[in-house]
Design a protein around this motif. Structure first.
Motif, PDB file in Angstrom:
ATOM      1  N   TYR A 178       0.863  -1.203   0.001  1.00 15.00           N
ATOM      2  CA  TYR A 178       0.089   0.200  -0.023  1.00 15.00           C
ATOM      3  C   TYR A 178       0.849   1.410  -0.102  1.00 15.00           C
ATOM      4  O   TYR A 178       0.553   2.170  -0.760  1.00 15.00           O
ATOM      5  CB  TYR A 178      -1.035  -0.065   1.227  1.00 15.00           C
ATOM      6  CG  TYR A 178      -1.834  -1.096   1.134  1.00 15.00           C
ATOM      7  CD1 TYR A 178      -2.907  -1.139   0.326  1.00 15.00           C
ATOM      8  CD2 TYR A 178      -1.451  -2.422   1.955  1.00 15.00           C
ATOM      9  CE1 TYR A 178      -4.031  -2.165   0.394  1.00 15.00           C
ATOM     10  CE2 TYR A 178      -2.586  -3.413   2.041  1.00 15.00           C
ATOM     11  CZ  TYR A 178      -3.674  -3.387   1.075  1.00 15.00           C
ATOM     12  OH  TYR A 178      -4.616  -4.481   1.187  1.00 15.00           O
ATOM     13  N   TYR A 182       0.791   4.173  -2.701  1.00 10.56           N
ATOM     14  CA  TYR A 182       0.568   5.690  -2.467  1.00 10.56           C
ATOM     15  C   TYR A 182       1.593   6.439  -3.132  1.00 10.56           C
ATOM     16  O   TYR A 182       1.415   7.453  -3.441  1.00 10.56           O
ATOM     17  CB  TYR A 182       0.275   5.707  -0.998  1.00 10.56           C
ATOM     18  CG  TYR A 182       0.260   7.306  -0.590  1.00 10.56           C
ATOM     19  CD1 TYR A 182      -0.923   7.936  -0.803  1.00 10.56           C
ATOM     20  CD2 TYR A 182       1.060   7.802   0.091  1.00 10.56           C
ATOM     21  CE1 TYR A 182      -1.211   8.954  -0.339  1.00 10.56           C
ATOM     22  CE2 TYR A 182       1.065   9.226   0.709  1.00 10.56           C
ATOM     23  CZ  TYR A 182      -0.079   9.650   0.384  1.00 10.56           C
ATOM     24  OH  TYR A 182      -0.423  11.075   0.582  1.00 10.56           O
ATOM     25  N   ASP A 200      -9.926   9.731  -4.593  1.00 15.73           N
ATOM     26  CA  ASP A 200     -10.590   8.933  -3.602  1.00 15.73           C
ATOM     27  C   ASP A 200      -9.835   7.239  -3.522  1.00 15.73           C
ATOM     28  O   ASP A 200      -9.503   7.160  -2.516  1.00 15.73           O
ATOM     29  CB  ASP A 200     -12.033   8.367  -4.082  1.00 15.73           C
ATOM     30  CG  ASP A 200     -12.900   9.521  -3.883  1.00 15.73           C
ATOM     31  OD1 ASP A 200     -12.706  10.583  -3.160  1.00 15.73           O
ATOM     32  OD2 ASP A 200     -14.055   9.437  -4.374  1.00 15.73           O
ATOM     33  N   GLU A 203      -6.534   8.376  -1.677  1.00 16.42           N
ATOM     34  CA  GLU A 203      -7.163   8.588   0.048  1.00 16.42           C
ATOM     35  C   GLU A 203      -7.303   7.064   0.565  1.00 16.42           C
ATOM     36  O   GLU A 203      -6.766   6.692   1.665  1.00 16.42           O
ATOM     37  CB  GLU A 203      -8.266   9.499   0.159  1.00 16.42           C
ATOM     38  CG  GLU A 203      -8.692   9.710   1.704  1.00 16.42           C
ATOM     39  CD  GLU A 203      -7.497  10.781   2.177  1.00 16.42           C
ATOM     40  OE1 GLU A 203      -7.499  10.574   3.259  1.00 16.42           O
ATOM     41  OE2 GLU A 203      -6.745  11.258   1.569  1.00 16.42           O
ATOM     42  N   ARG A 204      -7.885   6.054  -0.208  1.00 18.83           N
ATOM     43  CA  ARG A 204      -8.057   4.763   0.397  1.00 18.83           C
ATOM     44  C   ARG A 204      -6.672   4.207   0.963  1.00 18.83           C
ATOM     45  O   ARG A 204      -6.418   3.685   1.716  1.00 18.83           O
ATOM     46  CB  ARG A 204      -8.928   4.000  -0.536  1.00 18.83           C
ATOM     47  CG  ARG A 204     -10.748   4.473  -0.418  1.00 18.83           C
ATOM     48  CD  ARG A 204     -11.414   3.190  -1.105  1.00 18.83           C
ATOM     49  NE  ARG A 204     -10.955   2.939  -2.240  1.00 18.83           N
ATOM     50  CZ  ARG A 204     -11.339   3.358  -3.430  1.00 18.83           C
ATOM     51  NH1 ARG A 204     -12.250   4.396  -3.240  1.00 18.83           N
ATOM     52  NH2 ARG A 204     -10.935   2.927  -4.714  1.00 18.83           N
ATOM     53  N   ARG A 206      -4.037   5.488   1.079  1.00 17.06           N
ATOM     54  CA  ARG A 206      -3.123   6.359   2.159  1.00 17.06           C
ATOM     55  C   ARG A 206      -3.530   5.843   3.591  1.00 17.06           C
ATOM     56  O   ARG A 206      -2.981   5.595   4.444  1.00 17.06           O
ATOM     57  CB  ARG A 206      -3.166   7.700   2.009  1.00 17.06           C
ATOM     58  CG  ARG A 206      -2.613   8.484   2.968  1.00 17.06           C
ATOM     59  CD  ARG A 206      -2.789  10.211   2.837  1.00 17.06           C
ATOM     60  NE  ARG A 206      -4.114  10.341   3.256  1.00 17.06           N
ATOM     61  CZ  ARG A 206      -4.430  10.329   4.573  1.00 17.06           C
ATOM     62  NH1 ARG A 206      -3.567  10.440   5.597  1.00 17.06           N
ATOM     63  NH2 ARG A 206      -5.715  10.923   5.087  1.00 17.06           N
ATOM     64  N   ASN A 207      -4.891   5.544   3.748  1.00 12.65           N
ATOM     65  CA  ASN A 207      -5.458   5.211   4.991  1.00 12.65           C
ATOM     66  C   ASN A 207      -4.999   3.963   5.602  1.00 12.65           C
ATOM     67  O   ASN A 207      -4.855   3.736   6.579  1.00 12.65           O
ATOM     68  CB  ASN A 207      -7.196   5.234   5.048  1.00 12.65           C
ATOM     69  CG  ASN A 207      -7.468   6.847   4.700  1.00 12.65           C
ATOM     70  OD1 ASN A 207      -6.652   7.630   5.330  1.00 12.65           O
ATOM     71  ND2 ASN A 207      -8.614   7.120   4.364  1.00 12.65           N
ATOM     72  N   VAL A 208      -4.990   2.889   4.515  1.00  9.64           N
ATOM     73  CA  VAL A 208      -4.715   1.523   4.675  1.00  9.64           C
ATOM     74  C   VAL A 208      -3.226   1.369   4.903  1.00  9.64           C
ATOM     75  O   VAL A 208      -2.762   0.810   5.873  1.00  9.64           O
ATOM     76  CB  VAL A 208      -5.008   0.602   3.333  1.00  9.64           C
ATOM     77  CG1 VAL A 208      -4.323  -0.659   3.696  1.00  9.64           C
ATOM     78  CG2 VAL A 208      -6.740   0.748   3.383  1.00  9.64           C
ATOM     79  N   SER A 209      -2.520   2.200   4.343  1.00  8.54           N
ATOM     80  CA  SER A 209      -0.979   2.535   4.567  1.00  8.54           C
ATOM     81  C   SER A 209      -0.578   2.619   5.852  1.00  8.54           C
ATOM     82  O   SER A 209       0.317   2.263   6.631  1.00  8.54           O
ATOM     83  CB  SER A 209      -0.031   3.252   3.646  1.00  8.54           C
ATOM     84  OG  SER A 209       0.892   3.156   3.938  1.00  8.54           O
ATOM     85  N   GLU A 210      -1.598   3.647   6.454  1.00  7.76           N
ATOM     86  CA  GLU A 210      -1.235   4.385   7.838  1.00  7.76           C
ATOM     87  C   GLU A 210      -1.680   3.225   8.689  1.00  7.76           C
ATOM     88  O   GLU A 210      -0.988   3.141   9.906  1.00  7.76           O
ATOM     89  CB  GLU A 210      -2.072   5.768   7.934  1.00  7.76           C
ATOM     90  CG  GLU A 210      -1.525   6.718   6.946  1.00  7.76           C
ATOM     91  CD  GLU A 210      -2.242   8.030   7.432  1.00  7.76           C
ATOM     92  OE1 GLU A 210      -3.055   7.966   7.988  1.00  7.76           O
ATOM     93  OE2 GLU A 210      -1.654   9.204   7.117  1.00  7.76           O
ATOM     94  N   ILE A 211      -2.904   2.613   8.588  1.00 10.04           N
ATOM     95  CA  ILE A 211      -3.308   1.602   9.540  1.00 10.04           C
ATOM     96  C   ILE A 211      -2.197   0.478   9.768  1.00 10.04           C
ATOM     97  O   ILE A 211      -1.867  -0.010  10.751  1.00 10.04           O
ATOM     98  CB  ILE A 211      -4.806   1.143   8.987  1.00 10.04           C
ATOM     99  CG1 ILE A 211      -5.540   2.049   9.179  1.00 10.04           C
ATOM    100  CG2 ILE A 211      -4.990  -0.208   9.774  1.00 10.04           C
ATOM    101  CD1 ILE A 211      -7.045   1.518   8.697  1.00 10.04           C
ATOM    102  N   ASN A 214       0.870   1.043  11.716  1.00 11.09           N
ATOM    103  CA  ASN A 214       0.449   1.425  13.412  1.00 11.09           C
ATOM    104  C   ASN A 214       0.641  -0.055  13.981  1.00 11.09           C
ATOM    105  O   ASN A 214       0.743  -1.057  13.635  1.00 11.09           O
ATOM    106  CB  ASN A 214      -0.729   2.080  13.750  1.00 11.09           C
ATOM    107  CG  ASN A 214      -0.893   3.488  13.113  1.00 11.09           C
ATOM    108  OD1 ASN A 214       0.274   4.174  13.101  1.00 11.09           O
ATOM    109  ND2 ASN A 214      -2.130   4.002  12.562  1.00 11.09           N
TER     110      ASN A 214
END
Length: 214
Positions: A178, A182, A200, A203-204, A206-211, A214
């Protein structure tokens, strides 16, 4: 006087391990039967998916037919499988020239620059990079100082380049890469504003990559 752009050199890369399909494809290409050559190269790739040279030849065949998105995708596949900087530079150069022919100066300049980074001795890439920069400067001067609020505008129609980059990113997503997907889309966005059409999607991932981080 130098030509304004040094355009794509559609030569074939030959392999010591050439299948019957690849030999037939090479012959079809040299005879100008590009549709037949494309189908034969695809068959050869299906039989030998790790033969990266076939993707380069397939891209040239698609470029001859004006299939810009498909050609860019094939050159990107060639680049991802190639090992030497010189081979990778050839893919970047061909993508840049395709985009220059379509007057997509910003992404063209990006790929000519990439070609130079990989092979600083490539004078054709240097020439085309400088010319692309001149075209970008001319476009900016024509636009003047008019400012546009992109956030209040509808998403643009994605270019063939933008669609090809999204296809590459989707392949990375399928491999659960991911962050790489990105980063690819961010670089594409810097080169081509029409990539905003896929905000869109960007953004999706990016969100998955950040999750995942963590």
């Amino acid at each position: 006087m130098k030509p304004y752009f040094i355009y794509i050199a559609l030569f074939l890369i030959f392999s010591a391990f050439t299948s019957d399909e690849a030999r037939q494809a090479n012959s079809a290409f040299e005879e100008g039967n590009y549709e037949q050559a494309e189908e034969l190269y695809k068959a050869a790739i299906e039989a030998s998916p790790d033969n990266f040279k076939l993707y380069f030849n397939l891209g040239n065949t698609q470029a001859k037919q004006g299939k810009v998105e498909e050609a860019i995708d094939s050159f990107m596949e060639f680049r991802s499988l190639a090992e030497s900087p010189e081979d990778k530079s050839m893919a970047e150069y061909n993508i840049g020239t395709l985009l220059a022919e379509d007057q997509k100066w910003k992404p063209a300049a990006t790929h000519f620059k990439n070609a130079l980074k990989l092979d600083p001795s490539d004078l054709d890439a240097k020439h085309n990079y400088e010319r692309a920069l001149e075209e970008i400067k001319n476009e900016e001067e024509d636009e003047g100082n008019e400012e546009q609020n992109q956030e209040n505008q509808p998403p643009p129609e994605p270019s063939e380049y933008a669609q090809a980059m999204k296809k590459q990113a989707e392949k990375l997503v399928a491999e659960q890469r991911y962050q790489d997907a990105y980063n690819l889309m961010q670089r594409a966005l810097e080169a081509d504003d029409t990539v905003r059409a896929f905000n869109d999607f960007i953004e999706r991932i990016r969100n998955v990559s950040e999750i995942n981080s963590n």
